[in-house]
Motif scaffolding. Sequence first.
Motif, short mmCIF file in Angstrom:
data_model
loop_
_atom_site.label_atom_id
_atom_site.label_comp_id
_atom_site.label_asym_id
_atom_site.label_seq_id
_atom_site.Cartn_x
_atom_site.Cartn_y
_atom_site.Cartn_z
N TRP A 151 70.18 -3.86 -68.00
CA TRP A 151 69.85 -2.89 -66.96
C TRP A 151 69.78 -1.49 -67.55
O TRP A 151 70.53 -1.16 -68.47
N TYR A 160 70.35 1.16 -61.03
CA TYR A 160 70.20 0.39 -62.25
C TYR A 160 68.98 -0.51 -62.11
O TYR A 160 68.89 -1.31 -61.17
N TYR A 397 74.14 -3.80 -55.19
CA TYR A 397 74.85 -3.99 -56.45
C TYR A 397 74.39 -3.03 -57.54
O TYR A 397 75.15 -2.64 -58.42
N ASN A 398 73.08 -2.67 -57.51
CA ASN A 398 72.52 -1.85 -58.58
C ASN A 398 72.38 -0.39 -58.20
O ASN A 398 71.71 0.39 -58.87
N PRO A 403 78.20 -1.10 -59.22
CA PRO A 403 79.01 -1.81 -60.21
C PRO A 403 80.51 -1.87 -59.90
O PRO A 403 81.22 -2.70 -60.47
N VAL A 411 77.51 -3.00 -64.17
CA VAL A 411 76.50 -3.85 -63.54
C VAL A 411 76.40 -5.22 -64.21
O VAL A 411 75.74 -6.12 -63.71
N TYR A 415 79.71 -10.47 -59.33
CA TYR A 415 79.86 -9.78 -58.05
C TYR A 415 80.45 -10.69 -56.97
O TYR A 415 80.60 -11.90 -57.16
#
Length: 503
Positions: A151, A160, A397-398, A403, A411, A415
């Motif tokens: 990423w 990301y 998440y990104n 993260p 990242v 998760y």
Amino acid sequence: MNKIKSTKGITLISLVVTIIILLILAGVTIATIMGDNGLINKANDAKIATEIASIKEEIKTDILSEQAGNNGNISDDTLKGILEKYGVLSNEEKLIDKTLTTTKGNHEIKVSDIFNGTTVQDTPKDPVIADKSGASTPNLNKVAQKTYVTWDLNEAGTEYVPNDTQITQPENWYDYENGKWANIKTTNETEGLEAYWVWIPRYEYKVPEVTQTTATQIDVRFIGTDKKEGAEGYTKQSDGTIKSSDGYTIHPAFTNAGNGGFGELDGIWVAKFEAVSNTPTASNGGGNATNLKVQVIPNQPSWRYIQTTNIFTACRKMTNEGEVLEGSTVDSHMMKNTEWGAVAILSQSKYGVFNPESSTGANGDATYQVWNNSSSSYITGSVGTSKDANNTTTFAYNSANGPKASTTGTVYGVYDMAGGSWEYVAGCLNGQENAKFGVTAGDTKYVDLYTNTSNSNSNYDGAKIGDATKETKGWNSDYSYFVYSSNPVFLRGRFFLQWHVCR
């Protein structure tokens, strides 16, 4: 008596016949010398053949010289460069199909007549890997249709961006010392399926001797498969675990004795996010339909309201035709309780959220905690606005704060460890394995079996080393209920939410 003299000479007919014979002989001689198969043409053909043979030998000598310094291999680009020293190549796509028109003599030679060995593509011989932790190299031998995943943070610093189409190993692919665990993606383009996976390397560990409710760092040391039962300094204990002479326990998920017969493993691939079906719905993510297929992707409703027997079946068939692991020879299965523990324990080490370089709060202070997935819609890979946020605003998440919801604080981690939907792991009371997972007593390596003599959800006497039930019990106020008759299957939804693992 008079005598008559005879007169001798060449008649016209004889002369004509003689001339014809001479002409025939001359024609034969000319044809022998000058014809298509004449001596001159044959001599010329021999000269050309000798020149071609000489050129081939020179080229082959150059090729052999290159191979001698490269373990018998030669790259396409290097072979092309050698050939072009001797002439011009035709335009066919594949090098082996091209024809070389030589500078010397203007001869046409097929490349396949010069070289019919094996070439290798030009790739870096030794991609730079920053990791110095001693973690095992990610094992990709059994995984088909995979790409490497990294990423990059965008210029605005807000998101990301995944690089998930890389077919050759990139430099600095992973760095466990800095919370950068190895990631890959598998795909089935025909069916439009995707799954992200994270490598958990073989390790040994020590848990804190004093029980406490606040999370603390677990001492983890990466090892190879040479560190095992019978190796110098390693002995099998009465509880079945393998310990080093200095007090480290090899995590049972990686040992043949501890994992039920999977063998001595250098690591395992685990799902990066909660499971998603191929047709996720907002209400239940897919429900109990038995014809659905597994995906492991972010930003989608997780697959809920599905019976454990169907979870188990869906995970076991992930390598079948039309599935996301089609063509792979991994042993895909629903994550066992001890495999859950392997990821949970690693997350609580310096290689996870306890790495101060990667696990920091908004004010820069280390949080050492996986932030909660507080999405009320159970969206995979979500993160709340604080470590204990519940049903509040969530981010992907990104995103910049995304993260914080991973096992590493980066990242690159796993998760949905905290919050999200409740999910099961393959661990249950002994005798329930067939009813709950469809597994017979003769094939229980896919399920961890437990006993509970007091039939209480707070009795941990039957806990297994490495499953992170007793070792991390109650950390950060997470739920910690043991299996008993009313709830015979482990729920790990408050801490870790995974279905599948592939070995």
